[in-house]
Design an enzyme around this catalytic site. Structure first.
Site, PDB file in Angstrom:
ATOM      1  N   SER A  15       0.813  -1.195   0.033  1.00  0.00           N
ATOM      2  CA  SER A  15      -0.009   0.121  -0.043  1.00  0.00           C
ATOM      3  C   SER A  15       0.803   1.394   0.083  1.00  0.00           C
ATOM      4  O   SER A  15       1.724   1.209   0.786  1.00  0.00           O
ATOM      5  CB  SER A  15      -1.047  -0.011   1.102  1.00  0.00           C
ATOM      6  N   LYS A  66     -13.938  -3.578   1.887  1.00  0.00           N
ATOM      7  CA  LYS A  66     -14.505  -2.305   1.759  1.00  0.00           C
ATOM      8  C   LYS A  66     -16.041  -2.682   2.075  1.00  0.00           C
ATOM      9  O   LYS A  66     -16.552  -1.890   2.516  1.00  0.00           O
ATOM     10  CB  LYS A  66     -14.249  -1.633   0.604  1.00  0.00           C
ATOM     11  N   ASP A 103     -13.567   7.050  -3.456  1.00  0.00           N
ATOM     12  CA  ASP A 103     -12.834   6.456  -4.788  1.00  0.00           C
ATOM     13  C   ASP A 103     -13.374   7.238  -5.998  1.00  0.00           C
ATOM     14  O   ASP A 103     -12.558   7.588  -6.744  1.00  0.00           O
ATOM     15  CB  ASP A 103     -13.202   4.972  -4.817  1.00  0.00           C
ATOM     16  N   GLY A 128     -16.743  -2.896 -16.719  1.00  0.00           N
ATOM     17  CA  GLY A 128     -16.728  -3.648 -15.234  1.00  0.00           C
ATOM     18  C   GLY A 128     -18.024  -3.329 -14.586  1.00  0.00           C
ATOM     19  O   GLY A 128     -18.486  -2.082 -14.401  1.00  0.00           O
ATOM     20  N   ALA A 129     -18.431  -4.446 -13.809  1.00  0.00           N
ATOM     21  CA  ALA A 129     -19.653  -4.166 -12.848  1.00  0.00           C
ATOM     22  C   ALA A 129     -19.291  -4.647 -11.748  1.00  0.00           C
ATOM     23  O   ALA A 129     -20.299  -4.872 -10.843  1.00  0.00           O
ATOM     24  CB  ALA A 129     -20.867  -4.627 -13.587  1.00  0.00           C
ATOM     25  N   GLY A 130     -17.880  -4.759 -11.103  1.00  0.00           N
ATOM     26  CA  GLY A 130     -17.754  -5.265  -9.706  1.00  0.00           C
ATOM     27  C   GLY A 130     -17.588  -3.918  -8.773  1.00  0.00           C
ATOM     28  O   GLY A 130     -17.969  -2.927  -9.122  1.00  0.00           O
ATOM     29  N   GLY A 131     -16.649  -4.098  -7.712  1.00  0.00           N
ATOM     30  CA  GLY A 131     -16.694  -3.360  -6.615  1.00  0.00           C
ATOM     31  C   GLY A 131     -16.004  -2.161  -7.130  1.00  0.00           C
ATOM     32  O   GLY A 131     -16.414  -0.860  -6.900  1.00  0.00           O
ATOM     33  N   ASN A 152     -20.153  -4.784 -19.273  1.00  0.00           N
ATOM     34  CA  ASN A 152     -19.577  -5.674 -18.461  1.00  0.00           C
ATOM     35  C   ASN A 152     -19.527  -6.988 -19.148  1.00  0.00           C
ATOM     36  O   ASN A 152     -20.477  -7.267 -20.030  1.00  0.00           O
ATOM     37  CB  ASN A 152     -20.179  -5.743 -17.411  1.00  0.00           C
ATOM     38  N   ARG A 153     -18.557  -7.928 -18.964  1.00  0.00           N
ATOM     39  CA  ARG A 153     -18.464  -9.267 -19.665  1.00  0.00           C
ATOM     40  C   ARG A 153     -19.865 -10.082 -19.421  1.00  0.00           C
ATOM     41  O   ARG A 153     -20.416 -10.479 -20.341  1.00  0.00           O
ATOM     42  CB  ARG A 153     -17.156  -9.862 -19.086  1.00  0.00           C
ATOM     43  N   ALA A 155     -22.985  -9.360 -18.740  1.00  0.00           N
ATOM     44  CA  ALA A 155     -24.268  -8.312 -19.084  1.00  0.00           C
ATOM     45  C   ALA A 155     -25.208  -8.111 -17.722  1.00  0.00           C
ATOM     46  O   ALA A 155     -25.422  -7.031 -17.260  1.00  0.00           O
ATOM     47  CB  ALA A 155     -25.140  -8.495 -20.399  1.00  0.00           C
TER      48      ALA A 155
END
Ligand code: ATR
Length: 281
Positions: A15, A66, A103, A128-131, A152-153, A155
């Site tokens: 980090s 998170k 973020d 992308g549709a993740g965090g 997103n891959r 859908a």
């Protein structure tokens, strides 16, 4: 005694947050320390509570905690609510904790203030549709952009994320293969929020996705250009940006929430460009 801050995650050794906050503290003359805590899924709640019980003044939370931090916060700001994730914890009275998410504002500030991008009238594609993507949807929609498409891959996940934000602005979701027909003339900005780059891959995009003069932004960063940055350059993007500026800007927003001071980010971004990193989210 200096005020104590830290970042908790797992892994955490890589980090850059301690370096960034130490630079902010020096620059603004604040007496504080900022450390790293290796968190553990089974003890996360206890580790956080202990840090604050021992007098800690603020905590950043990173991968993979998170969502857990969102769940343990006693109150949450709207950015955290839409993100479903908390990256900044602020102590309130009587041991209560407030959760926020910096973020998305970090991404928007890096684009607008550090690089001069104007969202007005722009068509933006978020991959992308993740965090990572969920964390930036609300601030993106608050810029006044013309259209936000989440591609997103899988859908269905893009459709779900878009549906969760539809009251906030002009957003829709689709599968990557549907992108070609959605925006004639391409997108003015493509933001990569997928984790494909961690294995050196780029989401499979149909031709013509990037408008002439369009920009690309990878939320990942590294000492070498990321796979998505290389993709942007090969498609003739007018500007190719990685996520280092976003990292510093999200830290600056956390610093503001804790200390009520806004550090200058440009010298800190420049300092970090001089440090070697791997590709990290
Ligand atoms: P994070 O919290 O970092 O966003 P995540 O929630 O696991 O991580 O989400 C990863 C995202 O990257 C997802 O949108 C994933 O697409 P799927 O929902 O279809 O799995 C996307 N992703 C990962 N590898 C990818 C690849 N090689 N090509 C395209 N998308 C990819």
């Amino acid at each position: 005694m200096p005020d104590r801050y830290a970042v908790i995650g797992n892994p955490i050794a890589h980090s850059k947050s301690p370096l960034i906050h130490a630079a902010f503290a020096r620059q603004t003359g604040q007496d504080l320390t900022y450390g790293r805590i290796l968190g553990h899924a089974e003890d996360f709640r206890e580790e956080v509570r202990r840090f604050f019980a021992d007098g800690g003044r603020g905590l950043n939370v990173t991968v993979p905690f998170k969502e857990r931090a969102w769940a343990l916060a006693d109150e949450r700001g709207p950015r955290a609510e839409t993100a479903g994730a908390v990256n900044t914890l602020i102590p309130l009275s009587e041991g209560r904790l407030r959760g926020d998410n910096t973020d998305g504002v970090g991404l928007v500030r890096d684009l607008e203030e550090n690089n001069g991008f104007s969202f007005k009238g722009k068509r933006v594609l978020l991959l992308g549709a993740g965090g990572a993507s969920r964390g930036v949807v609300r601030p993106l929609l608050e810029t006044g952009l013309k259209a936000l498409v989440i591609g997103n891959r899988t859908a269905a996940k893009a459709l779900d994320l878009a549906a969760s934000a539809v009251t906030l602005g002009p957003v829709r979701g689709c599968g990557l293969s549907d992108l070609g027909v959605i925006v004639n003339g391409g997108f003015d900005l493509i933001v990569n929020g997928t984790s494909a780059g961690l294995s050196g891959e780029v989401p499979a995009l149909p031709g013509g996705c990037l408008a002439p003069g369009g920009w690309t932004y990878d939320m990942l960063y590294g000492d070498q250009p990321t796979a998505f940055c290389r993709w942007g350059a090969s498609r003739g993007a007018a500007r190719v940006l990685d996520g280092l500026g976003m990292l510093v800007e999200q830290a600056a927003e956390s610093f503001w929430l804790w200390r009520g001071l806004r550090p200058s980010t440009a010298p800190v971004i420049a300092m970090l460009r001089g440090h070697k990193t791997g590709i990290v989210p």
